[in-house]
Design a protein around this motif. Structure first.
Motif, PDB file in Angstrom:
ATOM      1  N   UNK A   1      15.014 -22.926   1.317  1.00  0.00           N
ATOM      2  CA  UNK A   1      14.363 -21.997   0.676  1.00  0.00           C
ATOM      3  C   UNK A   1      14.941 -20.555   0.910  1.00  0.00           C
ATOM      4  N   UNK A   2      14.688 -19.610  -0.131  1.00  0.00           N
ATOM      5  CA  UNK A   2      15.286 -18.398   0.254  1.00  0.00           C
ATOM      6  C   UNK A   2      14.022 -17.526  -0.164  1.00  0.00           C
ATOM      7  N   UNK A   3      13.303 -17.052   0.814  1.00  0.00           N
ATOM      8  CA  UNK A   3      12.144 -16.123   0.695  1.00  0.00           C
ATOM      9  C   UNK A   3      12.585 -14.560   0.684  1.00  0.00           C
ATOM     10  N   UNK A   4      12.716 -14.048  -0.554  1.00  0.00           N
ATOM     11  CA  UNK A   4      13.342 -12.665  -0.781  1.00  0.00           C
ATOM     12  C   UNK A   4      12.219 -11.804  -0.973  1.00  0.00           C
ATOM     13  N   UNK A   5      12.145 -10.588  -0.318  1.00  0.00           N
ATOM     14  CA  UNK A   5      11.188  -9.596  -0.655  1.00  0.00           C
ATOM     15  C   UNK A   5      11.168  -9.109  -2.110  1.00  0.00           C
ATOM     16  N   UNK A   6      12.064  -9.257  -2.798  1.00  0.00           N
ATOM     17  CA  UNK A   6      12.465  -8.930  -4.270  1.00  0.00           C
ATOM     18  C   UNK A   6      11.210  -9.468  -4.759  1.00  0.00           C
ATOM     19  N   UNK A   7      10.560 -10.516  -4.651  1.00  0.00           N
ATOM     20  CA  UNK A   7       9.359 -11.257  -5.415  1.00  0.00           C
ATOM     21  C   UNK A   7       8.235 -10.159  -5.213  1.00  0.00           C
ATOM     22  N   UNK A   8       8.121  -9.418  -4.511  1.00  0.00           N
ATOM     23  CA  UNK A   8       6.878  -8.484  -4.396  1.00  0.00           C
ATOM     24  C   UNK A   8       7.051  -7.159  -5.145  1.00  0.00           C
ATOM     25  N   UNK A   9       6.223  -6.775  -6.103  1.00  0.00           N
ATOM     26  CA  UNK A   9       6.312  -5.586  -6.878  1.00  0.00           C
ATOM     27  C   UNK A   9       6.193  -4.400  -6.032  1.00  0.00           C
ATOM     28  N   UNK A  10       6.603  -3.204  -6.546  1.00  0.00           N
ATOM     29  CA  UNK A  10       6.865  -2.011  -5.638  1.00  0.00           C
ATOM     30  C   UNK A  10       5.752  -1.021  -5.422  1.00  0.00           C
ATOM     31  N   UNK A  11       4.657  -1.018  -6.276  1.00  0.00           N
ATOM     32  CA  UNK A  11       3.865   0.061  -6.519  1.00  0.00           C
ATOM     33  C   UNK A  11       2.993   0.190  -4.859  1.00  0.00           C
ATOM     34  N   UNK A  12       2.318  -0.859  -4.537  1.00  0.00           N
ATOM     35  CA  UNK A  12       1.684  -0.886  -3.189  1.00  0.00           C
ATOM     36  C   UNK A  12       2.542  -0.404  -1.919  1.00  0.00           C
ATOM     37  N   UNK A  13       3.909  -1.064  -1.903  1.00  0.00           N
ATOM     38  CA  UNK A  13       4.593  -0.421  -0.937  1.00  0.00           C
ATOM     39  C   UNK A  13       4.706   1.066  -1.078  1.00  0.00           C
ATOM     40  N   UNK A  14       5.128   1.527  -2.256  1.00  0.00           N
ATOM     41  CA  UNK A  14       5.374   2.730  -2.678  1.00  0.00           C
ATOM     42  C   UNK A  14       4.174   4.083  -2.179  1.00  0.00           C
TER      43      UNK A  14
END
Length: 392
Positions: free
Chosen positions: A79-92
Motif C-alpha cells: 500500500x501507499x499511505x500518502x498524506x494527500x488523503x488528509x484535507x488541509x484546513x485542520x493542518x492550516x
C-alpha cells in the motif's frame, strides 16, 4: 418534508444566552469524558494527552502542518499511505496556532478541536432550536456529547471542526443566509471529503427555494433580485472547497480529476456501495463469540436507518435530510476501515433529532436521568476504547 423556513435569527448576544444551558451541559459531559480518560490512562501508565493528540490521524495532520504535503508511508503489503488523503484546513489552523503562540502543532490541533467542539455544540443547538424549540436543542447537543465515540470530539481530529462548519452552514441555510452558508460549506469542503454533503444541502435548499418562489401564489414567480444573487453566490461557493482540493491533488499526482481516488485507493479505501462492509458483518456472524459483534453491527446500522426514516416521517427540513443522508451513505458504504464507521457518522447530528424531540417531550427528571446515565457509560467506554484499539 417541511418547506424551508427562513425565520430571522435572534441577536448574537441573545442567541448565546439561549444556548448557554446546552453549552454548559456539553462542557460538563466532555469534562467527564476527559476525566475518565485521564484516570483510566493513569491506571494503565499511559499518557491521555498523547492518546488525544499524537496517535492515528492526529499524527498525519501534524505532519502536514509541519512538512506540507508529499509525505508517504509504504507498508510491507504494498500500500501507499500518502498524506494527500488528509484535507488541509485542520493542518492550516494547527500551523497558525503554532505561529502565533508557543504551542506545538499537536497542541494546536487539540486547541482547535476544543474550540471547534463548542462551536459545533452551539451550531447543533441553533439548528435543533430553530426546527423544534429550545428544549429539543439542548437535548440534541447532549445526545451528541454522549455518543459512545464522543471522545473523538476532544481529539486532534477533524470531526469537531467539520461538524461546527456543517452545523452553522445548515443553520445559515435554514435562516436564508445563502452567502454565509456557501462560505461555510466551502470551508467544510476543505476539512473532510464529506464536505460534499454540506454543498449538496446548500444546493438542494437553494434549488427548492427557486422552485417555491416560482410556484408561490399571488406573486410574479420571482424573488427579489438581491436574494436570487445571494442564492446563486452561495451555490457557487459551496462546492469550491472540496472541488478545489481534489483537483489540486489530481494536478499534483498527475492523475487528473480522479487523482484523489487513487490516493484513497493507496489506503485501500473507496466507495463500493456497502458491499465490503456487508461482507465484513456477514463474516462476523459465522462464528461465536464474533457473532455478538456482528449482531451489534446489524443493530447499529438498523438504528441509523430507523433514525433517518423517522426524521423523514417527522418532516425534517430537506437540507438536514440531504446532509445526514449523504454523510450516512458515505460512512456506511466506504470499503475499508470498518472500525471507523461510528466516528465517520459523528457529524451526522440530524440523525439525533428524533431522539432529542422525544426527550424534550418527556419529564425533565426522566430526561436528565437518561442523559446522565448515558454520559457516565459514554465516558467509561471512551476511556476504555482510546486505551485499547481506539479510532483507526
Amino acid at each position: 418534508m417541511t418547506d424551508l423556513e427562513t425565520r430571522a435569527a435572534p441577536p448574537r448576544a441573545g442567541a448565546l444566552r439561549r444556548a448557554a444551558p446546552a453549552l454548559a451541559g456539553y462542557a460538563a459531559v466532555r469534562a467527564l469524558g476527559l476525566l475518565a480518560l485521564f484516570l483510566w490512562s493513569a491506571a494503565r501508565d499511559k499518557s491521555a494527552y498523547t492518546l488525544l493528540t499524537a496517535r492515528w490521524d492526529a499524527l498525519w495532520y501534524v505532519r502536514v502542518a509541519e512538512l506540507g504535503y508529499g509525505y508517504e508511508v509504504r507498508p510491507a503489503n504494498g500500500d501507499v499511505h500518502s498524506n494527500l488523503a488528509f484535507f488541509p484546513l485542520l493542518p492550516w489552523l494547527e500551523r497558525l496556532v503554532a505561529a502565533v503562540s508557543p504551542l506545538s502543532y499537536a497542541d494546536g490541533g487539540f486547541l482547535v478541536s476544543l474550540v471547534a467542539s463548542l462551536a459545533a455544540a452551539w451550531g447543533i443547538f441553533a439548528v435543533a432550536d430553530h426546527v423544534y424549540g429550545r428544549r429539543a436543542g439542548v437535548c440534541a447537543v447532549l445526545l451528541w456529547a454522549v455518543l459512545p465515540v464522543g471522545i473523538v470530539q476532544s481529539m486532534a481530529y477533524s470531526e469537531s471542526l467539520f461538524t461546527a462548519l456543517a452545523a452553522w452552514a445548515l443553520y445559515a441555510v435554514l435562516t436564508g443566509r445563502w452567502v454565509t452558508a456557501g462560505a461555510l460549506a466551502l470551508f467544510a469542503g476543505l476539512t473532510r471529503p464529506v464536505g460534499l454533503a454540506v454543498a449538496a444541502a446548500v444546493w438542494v435548499a437553494a434549488l427548492t427555494s427557486f422552485v417555491r418562489d416560482r410556484s408561490a401564489p399571488g406573486q410574479d414567480g420571482t424573488a427579489e433580485p438581491a436574494t436570487r444573487v445571494r442564492r446563486v453566490l452561495g451555490m457557487t461557493l459551496a462546492p469550491l472547497g472540496t472541488a478545489g482540493y481534489v483537483l489540486w491533488v489530481g494536478h499534483r499526482t498527475g492523475k487528473g480529476p480522479l487523482g484523489y481516488l487513487d490516493v484513497q485507493a493507496g489506503w485501500r479505501n473507496g466507495f463500493d456501495g456497502g458491499y465490503a462492509f456487508a461482507r465484513f458483518v456477514a463474516e462476523k456472524l459465522t462464528s461465536f463469540p464474533s457473532a455478538l459483534a456482528g449482531a451489534g453491527l446489524v443493530a447499529g446500522v438498523a438504528s441509523v436507518v430507523w433514525l433517518y426514516v423517522t426524521g423523514v416521517r417527522q418532516r425534517q427540513p430537506l437540507p438536514l435530510l440531504v446532509y445526514s443522508g449523504v454523510v450516512t451513505a458515505l460512512a456506511l458504504c466506504a470499503s475499508s476501515y470498518f472500525g471507523s464507521k461510528p466516528r465517520l457518522l459523528l457529524p451526522a447530528f440530524p440523525l439525533l433529532l428524533p431522539l432529542a424531540l422525544a426527550l424534550a417531550k418527556a419529564r425533565l427528571r426522566r430526561s436528565a436521568t437518561i442523559l446522565g446515565a448515558v454520559a457516565v457509560a459514554s465516558a467509561a467506554y471512551g476511556a476504555f476504547w482510546l486505551n485499547g484499539s481506539g479510532p483507526p
